[in-house]
Motif scaffolding. Structure first.
Motif, PDB file in Angstrom:
ATOM      1  N   ILE A   1       0.501  -1.620   0.222  1.00 38.99           N
ATOM      2  CA  ILE A   1      -0.060  -0.115  -0.148  1.00 38.99           C
ATOM      3  C   ILE A   1       0.751   1.453  -0.022  1.00 38.99           C
ATOM      4  N   ASP A   2       1.490   1.403   1.046  1.00 41.95           N
ATOM      5  CA  ASP A   2       2.828   2.547   1.118  1.00 41.95           C
ATOM      6  C   ASP A   2       3.621   2.524  -0.410  1.00 41.95           C
ATOM      7  N   LEU A   3       3.738   1.850  -0.951  1.00 38.78           N
ATOM      8  CA  LEU A   3       4.112   1.810  -2.188  1.00 38.78           C
ATOM      9  C   LEU A   3       3.635   2.229  -3.878  1.00 38.78           C
ATOM     10  N   LEU A   4       2.358   1.788  -3.214  1.00 41.33           N
ATOM     11  CA  LEU A   4       1.785   1.889  -4.286  1.00 41.33           C
ATOM     12  C   LEU A   4       0.732   4.141  -3.790  1.00 41.33           C
ATOM     13  N   ALA A   5       0.822   3.874  -2.372  1.00 44.78           N
ATOM     14  CA  ALA A   5       0.463   5.598  -2.242  1.00 44.78           C
ATOM     15  C   ALA A   5       1.567   6.528  -2.827  1.00 44.78           C
ATOM     16  N   LEU A   6       2.400   6.028  -2.167  1.00 42.63           N
ATOM     17  CA  LEU A   6       4.016   7.563  -2.402  1.00 42.63           C
ATOM     18  C   LEU A   6       4.933   7.639  -3.322  1.00 42.63           C
ATOM     19  N   PHE A   7       5.267   6.140  -4.367  1.00 42.77           N
ATOM     20  CA  PHE A   7       5.563   6.070  -5.561  1.00 42.77           C
ATOM     21  C   PHE A   7       5.086   6.195  -6.267  1.00 42.77           C
ATOM     22  N   GLN A   8       3.300   5.723  -6.557  1.00 43.73           N
ATOM     23  CA  GLN A   8       2.717   5.490  -8.009  1.00 43.73           C
ATOM     24  C   GLN A   8       3.659   4.726  -9.053  1.00 43.73           C
ATOM     25  N   PRO A   9       3.772   4.183  -8.869  1.00 45.42           N
ATOM     26  CA  PRO A   9       5.048   3.072 -10.226  1.00 45.42           C
ATOM     27  C   PRO A   9       4.325   2.413 -11.333  1.00 45.42           C
ATOM     28  N   MET A  10       5.053   2.495 -12.277  1.00 47.17           N
ATOM     29  CA  MET A  10       4.359   2.663 -14.008  1.00 47.17           C
ATOM     30  C   MET A  10       4.897   1.367 -14.076  1.00 47.17           C
ATOM     31  N   ALA A  11       4.713   0.632 -14.699  1.00 47.59           N
ATOM     32  CA  ALA A  11       4.600  -0.204 -15.954  1.00 47.59           C
ATOM     33  C   ALA A  11       5.273  -1.336 -15.289  1.00 47.59           C
ATOM     34  N   ARG A  12       6.292  -2.125 -15.984  1.00 43.91           N
ATOM     35  CA  ARG A  12       6.989  -3.039 -14.838  1.00 43.91           C
ATOM     36  C   ARG A  12       6.464  -3.342 -13.677  1.00 43.91           C
ATOM     37  N   ASP A  13       7.452  -1.808 -12.697  1.00 44.18           N
ATOM     38  CA  ASP A  13       7.560  -2.142 -11.223  1.00 44.18           C
ATOM     39  C   ASP A  13       5.851  -1.897 -11.333  1.00 44.18           C
ATOM     40  N   LEU A  14       5.213  -1.743 -11.792  1.00 42.67           N
ATOM     41  CA  LEU A  14       3.272  -1.805 -10.982  1.00 42.67           C
ATOM     42  C   LEU A  14       2.992  -2.967 -10.910  1.00 42.67           C
ATOM     43  N   ARG A  15       3.335  -3.911 -12.219  1.00 39.19           N
ATOM     44  CA  ARG A  15       3.277  -5.684 -12.248  1.00 39.19           C
ATOM     45  C   ARG A  15       3.948  -6.251 -11.015  1.00 39.19           C
ATOM     46  N   PHE A  16       4.715  -6.312 -11.105  1.00 44.48           N
ATOM     47  CA  PHE A  16       5.095  -6.565  -9.796  1.00 44.48           C
ATOM     48  C   PHE A  16       4.616  -6.440  -7.855  1.00 44.48           C
ATOM     49  N   ILE A  17       4.228  -5.144  -8.591  1.00 47.52           N
ATOM     50  CA  ILE A  17       4.139  -4.862  -6.772  1.00 47.52           C
ATOM     51  C   ILE A  17       2.550  -5.620  -6.804  1.00 47.52           C
ATOM     52  N   THR A  18       1.664  -5.794  -8.106  1.00 47.04           N
ATOM     53  CA  THR A  18       0.986  -6.238  -7.554  1.00 47.04           C
ATOM     54  C   THR A  18       0.625  -7.528  -8.009  1.00 47.04           C
ATOM     55  N   THR A  19       0.964  -8.030  -8.702  1.00 39.74           N
ATOM     56  CA  THR A  19       1.552  -9.295  -8.637  1.00 39.74           C
ATOM     57  C   THR A  19       2.257 -10.036  -6.672  1.00 39.74           C
ATOM     58  N   ALA A  20       2.789  -9.226  -6.576  1.00 38.24           N
ATOM     59  CA  ALA A  20       3.031  -9.711  -5.185  1.00 38.24           C
ATOM     60  C   ALA A  20       1.910  -9.844  -4.128  1.00 38.24           C
ATOM     61  N   MET A  21       0.914  -8.555  -4.198  1.00 40.25           N
ATOM     62  CA  MET A  21      -0.421  -9.145  -3.210  1.00 40.25           C
ATOM     63  C   MET A  21      -0.545 -10.266  -3.647  1.00 40.25           C
ATOM     64  N   SER A  22      -1.275 -10.584  -5.051  1.00 38.41           N
ATOM     65  CA  SER A  22      -1.595 -11.771  -5.041  1.00 38.41           C
ATOM     66  C   SER A  22      -0.692 -13.066  -4.603  1.00 38.41           C
ATOM     67  N   PHE A  23       0.669 -12.790  -4.865  1.00 40.65           N
ATOM     68  CA  PHE A  23       1.935 -13.838  -4.504  1.00 40.65           C
ATOM     69  C   PHE A  23       1.522 -14.128  -3.024  1.00 40.65           C
ATOM     70  N   THR A  24       1.550 -12.738  -2.023  1.00 41.18           N
ATOM     71  CA  THR A  24       1.605 -13.071  -0.865  1.00 41.18           C
ATOM     72  C   THR A  24      -0.606 -13.910  -0.195  1.00 41.18           C
ATOM     73  N   MET A  25      -1.375 -13.391  -1.286  1.00 39.32           N
ATOM     74  CA  MET A  25      -2.596 -13.687  -0.945  1.00 39.32           C
ATOM     75  C   MET A  25      -2.586 -15.983  -0.597  1.00 39.32           C
ATOM     76  N   GLN A  26      -2.000 -15.755  -1.749  1.00 38.51           N
ATOM     77  CA  GLN A  26      -1.567 -17.296  -2.543  1.00 38.51           C
ATOM     78  C   GLN A  26      -1.170 -18.056  -1.499  1.00 38.51           C
ATOM     79  N   VAL A  27      -0.067 -17.811  -1.147  1.00 38.29           N
ATOM     80  CA  VAL A  27       0.933 -17.744  -0.463  1.00 38.29           C
ATOM     81  C   VAL A  27       0.812 -18.349   1.671  1.00 38.29           C
ATOM     82  N   GLU A  28      -0.102 -17.214   2.063  1.00 35.41           N
ATOM     83  CA  GLU A  28      -1.256 -17.724   2.554  1.00 35.41           C
ATOM     84  C   GLU A  28      -2.328 -18.489   2.919  1.00 35.41           C
ATOM     85  N   ARG A  29      -3.250 -18.137   1.754  1.00 38.64           N
ATOM     86  CA  ARG A  29      -4.083 -19.342   2.280  1.00 38.64           C
ATOM     87  C   ARG A  29      -3.517 -21.063   1.897  1.00 38.64           C
TER      88      ARG A  29
END
Length: 231
Positions: free
Chosen positions: A64-92
């Motif tokens: 959330i901090d990365l998205l709010a403070l840095f407003q990443p674009m392109a590949r960085d944004l893909r990594f961050i959004t994929t990281a969110m999904s990755f974390t949810m799947q691993v925790e499940r």
């Protein structure tokens, strides 16, 4: 600012590897607890799940901090959004190891024992462990080919789950209803292991998206015709 962003991305990546390692260990321990009917190991897995939950919350805050403070674009944004999904799947996945551990405690506490020698169930567990390790490696190394292997491996997991359930239901429960209390926990374990495999598959699908922005979820034909390959 750019260096700070890179540092925060590295911190996120480190925590992703931590939660993945904890979950991979929990899956291995849960299968050992089942095979040995080891209640102490099962209780350890249940206790340690809080560490995974706390780390998931920390990762979500970092994202959330990365998205709010840095407003990443392109590949960085893909990594961050994929990281969110990755974390949810691993925790499940970790939650499912808790389910398996609870089944172990149920078997031990009720002195049920195993209704049959464990052969296919450990095989499904080995498939789940391979899929988890491989999907994490694929994510870390941006390995699209390995991610595809994980996705295709899910067919084997489904087949094993079906074979286990058919055997327990038709060879034991239907023929002798008294077997049901011992068979049901194993049915639930088979279901949970297959769900772990599904989650590993989902991470692999996300990895392909991370590498080349191609969506293969719900489009399995793209794995065969090369549409998911990097350009």
């Amino acid at each position: 600012m750019e260096r700070h962003f890179d540092d925060e991305l590295q911190k996120l990546n480190t925590n992703l590897m931590k939660i993945a390692a904890l979950t991979e260990t929990a899956v291995h321990k849960s299968m050992e607890a089942l095979k040995q009917l080891n209640s102490e190991l099962a209780e350890e897995i249940i206790r340690d799940d809080k560490v995974v939950d706390d780390l998931e919350n920390q990762i979500e805050e970092e994202i959330i901090d990365l998205l709010a403070l840095f407003q990443p674009m392109a590949r960085d944004l893909r990594f961050i959004t994929t990281a969110m999904s990755f974390t949810m799947q691993v925790e499940r996945m970790a939650d499912l190891t808790v389910n398996i551990s609870q089944r172990v405690l149920e078997i031990v506490e009720q002195k049920l024992g195993h209704v049959k020698p464990l052969i296919d169930l450990p095989a499904l567990g080995d498939t789940a462990k391979w899929m988890i390790k491989s999907t994490i490696d694929a994510f870390v190394n941006r390995d699209e080919a390995l991610a595809k292997e994980v996705i295709l491996k899910d067919v084997e997991a489904n087949q094993l789950r079906t074979a286990i359930m058919n055997e327990l239901v038709y060879d034991y429960m239907v023929k002798d209803g008294a077997c049901s209390p011992r068979a049901v926990p194993l049915l639930l374990v088979a279901r949970d292991l297959e769900r772990i495999c599904d989650l590993a598959k989902a991470i692999a699908q996300d990895t392909i998206y991370l590498v080349n922005a191609k969506v293969v979820r719900h489009h399995p034909e793209r794995l065969q015709n090369g549409d998911g390959e990097s350009k």
